[in-house]
Design an enzyme around this catalytic site. Structure first.
Site, PDB file in Angstrom:
ATOM      1  N   SER A 118      15.787  42.180  19.305  1.00 25.49           N
ATOM      2  CA  SER A 118      16.879  41.351  19.817  1.00 25.49           C
ATOM      3  C   SER A 118      18.016  42.188  20.370  1.00 25.49           C
ATOM      4  O   SER A 118      18.899  41.658  21.037  1.00 25.49           O
ATOM      5  CB  SER A 118      17.472  40.514  18.677  1.00 25.49           C
ATOM      6  N   HIS A 139      11.255  40.405  25.220  1.00 23.88           N
ATOM      7  CA  HIS A 139      12.098  39.682  24.253  1.00 23.88           C
ATOM      8  C   HIS A 139      11.946  38.168  24.417  1.00 23.88           C
ATOM      9  O   HIS A 139      12.501  37.569  25.341  1.00 23.88           O
ATOM     10  CB  HIS A 139      13.561  40.127  24.446  1.00 23.88           C
ATOM     11  N   GLU A 151      13.152  37.861  28.144  1.00 25.54           N
ATOM     12  CA  GLU A 151      13.878  38.968  28.768  1.00 25.54           C
ATOM     13  C   GLU A 151      12.971  40.192  28.800  1.00 25.54           C
ATOM     14  O   GLU A 151      12.357  40.517  27.775  1.00 25.54           O
ATOM     15  CB  GLU A 151      15.125  39.333  27.939  1.00 25.54           C
ATOM     16  N   ASN A 189      21.642  37.751  23.824  1.00 21.75           N
ATOM     17  CA  ASN A 189      22.322  37.989  22.546  1.00 21.75           C
ATOM     18  C   ASN A 189      23.699  38.641  22.696  1.00 21.75           C
ATOM     19  O   ASN A 189      24.541  38.523  21.810  1.00 21.75           O
ATOM     20  CB  ASN A 189      21.436  38.811  21.614  1.00 21.75           C
TER      21      ASN A 189
END
Ligand SMILES: CC(=O)CC(=O)SCCNC(=O)CCNC(=O)[C@H](O)C(C)(C)COP(=O)(O)OP(=O)(O)OC[C@H]1O[C@@H](n2cnc3c(N)ncnc32)[C@H](O)[C@@H]1OP(=O)(O)O
Ligand SMILES: NC(=O)C1=CN([C@@H]2O[C@H](COP(=O)(O)OP(=O)(O)OC[C@H]3O[C@@H](n4cnc5c(N)ncnc54)[C@H](OP(=O)(O)O)[C@@H]3O)[C@@H](O)[C@H]2O)C=CC1
Length: 290
Positions: A118, A139, A151, A189
């Site tokens: 993450s 991701h 991602e 994130n």
């Protein structure tokens, strides 16, 4: 052409990635330290597939054939046939580095290795492998079967062939790609976790209760889940690790993890996966813990 996908970690993300990969026709092998974790992970995947059948989104035959493509074991050597391994173990750099040391010698030299991290530096993780040019970040978002985005993150050494193969693989899962540079916590994130951390500060400072904060953001900003509900869903240990990576990596006090988040993690109150976080999930309905 990738055929065999290896997954490291039978947690919520590893199982979600296994689910969507098998549904797309890949052979999937899940490796975890604990056989119990693997069994419960396979049961979760089966439950999610069964729900799709109930909702008319998958046939019973498709459920069976998807499930038959997934195996699991606690023997790292079983990852040997993998063309692509996606590591989805705990968000802890030391744990991930150790895993790469154990897994790399088992893999075919041409196999690709990716991480679902993450937040951690792809370049730094790549340096702990024997194949930085065939290593990158893929991701996925939680819950994997539902969320449309993946991602993709290159490390400094990731070669174009690896990136193209990852792009093609994710395309076959019918997900949309965004490309992020290798900065702490990438795009989603970098933006989402400071919002969640701020919600925890809002609770810590007594501005509102758990219920008030979540209701405010659900009805006042149209978020599908309140930020504290989402924190519990992600896992408070994972939220804390991401905030620590942002704080350390960007050296800005605005990323300081809220002390209340630290306290919950220290208590082992990790959210839904441990039965208690900002809500207590052990009864019929979730009850706020503050
Ligand atoms: C931390 C990181 O590194 C990055 C991240 O992932 S950050 C987290 C990103 N994720 C989010 O922000 C999720 C926000 N929440 C949501 O989008 C929604 O609340 C939700 C999709 C999770 C649930 O949606 P909902 O409408 O409240 O609930 P519900 O009606 O039960 O579920 C909608 C669908 O999702 C499915 N679903 C829900 N949870 C699921 C799960 N854990 N696994 C698989 N499928 C799930 C349901 O089966 C349902 O499918 P159907 O449409 O076929 O019936
Ligand atoms: N949760 C989320 O919303 C998202 C998480 N991610 C990332 O995905 C990764 C996994 O997260 P998530 O699935 O939520 O975490 P979980 O805690 O649900 O699962 C992690 C799994 O990895 C296992 N594990 C730990 N150490 C090892 C090891 N040495 N070898 C093999 N398996 C190991 C854990 O076993 P045990 O429990 O026995 O330690 C557990 O089964 C993390 O990097 C996280 O940041 C990415 C997107 C979204």
């Amino acid at each position: 052409m990738l055929k065999n996908i290896g997954i490291i970690g039978a947690g919520q993300m590893g199982c979600g990635i296994a689910h969507v990969s098998a549904a797309a026709g890949y052979r999937v092998h899940i490796y975890d330290l604990s056989q119990d974790r693997i069994e419960s992970g396979l049961a979760t995947i089966n439950g999610n597939l069964a729900r799709l059948v109930t909702n008319g989104k998958m046939t019973e035959e498709e459920r069976k054939s998807t499930l038959s493509l997934i195996t699991g074991s606690s023997d790292v050597n079983d990852l040997a046939p993998s063309d692509l391994v996606i590591e989805a173990a705990t968000e802890d750099e030391t744990v991930k580095r150790k895993i790469y040391t154990q897994v790399c010698p088992v893999l075919k030299p041409e196999a690709l290795l990716a991480t679902n991290t993450s937040s951690l530096s792809i370049t730094r993780l790549a340096a702990a492998t024997d194949r930085p040019e065939r290593f990158m970040g893929i991701h996925f978002m939680n819950p994997v079967p539902v969320m449309k985005l993946v991602e993709l993150v290159r490390g400094i050494a990731t070669d174009e062939k690896t990136f193209s193969a990852a792009k093609e693989f994710v395309g076959t899962l019918e997900k949309t790609i965004t490309v992020a540079e290798d900065f702490p916590a990438f795009i989603v994130n970098r933006i989402l976790l400071p919002m969640i951390n701020e919600a925890i500060y809002t609770l810590y400072e007594g501005v509102g209760t758990v219920d008030a904060i979540d209701t405010a953001m659900k009805l006042g900003a149209n978020h599908p889940m309140g930020p504290l509900q989402l924190a519990d869903f992600i896992g408070l240990d994972t939220c804390l690790s991401i905030m620590q990576v942002l704080h350390d990596g960007l050296a800005d006090s605005k990323y300081r993890p809220c002390p209340l988040l630290v306290k919950y993690v220290e208590a082992g109150w990790l959210g839904r996966k441990s039965g208690r976080g900002f809500y207590d999930y052990r009864g019929e309905v979730p009850v706020p813990t503050r």
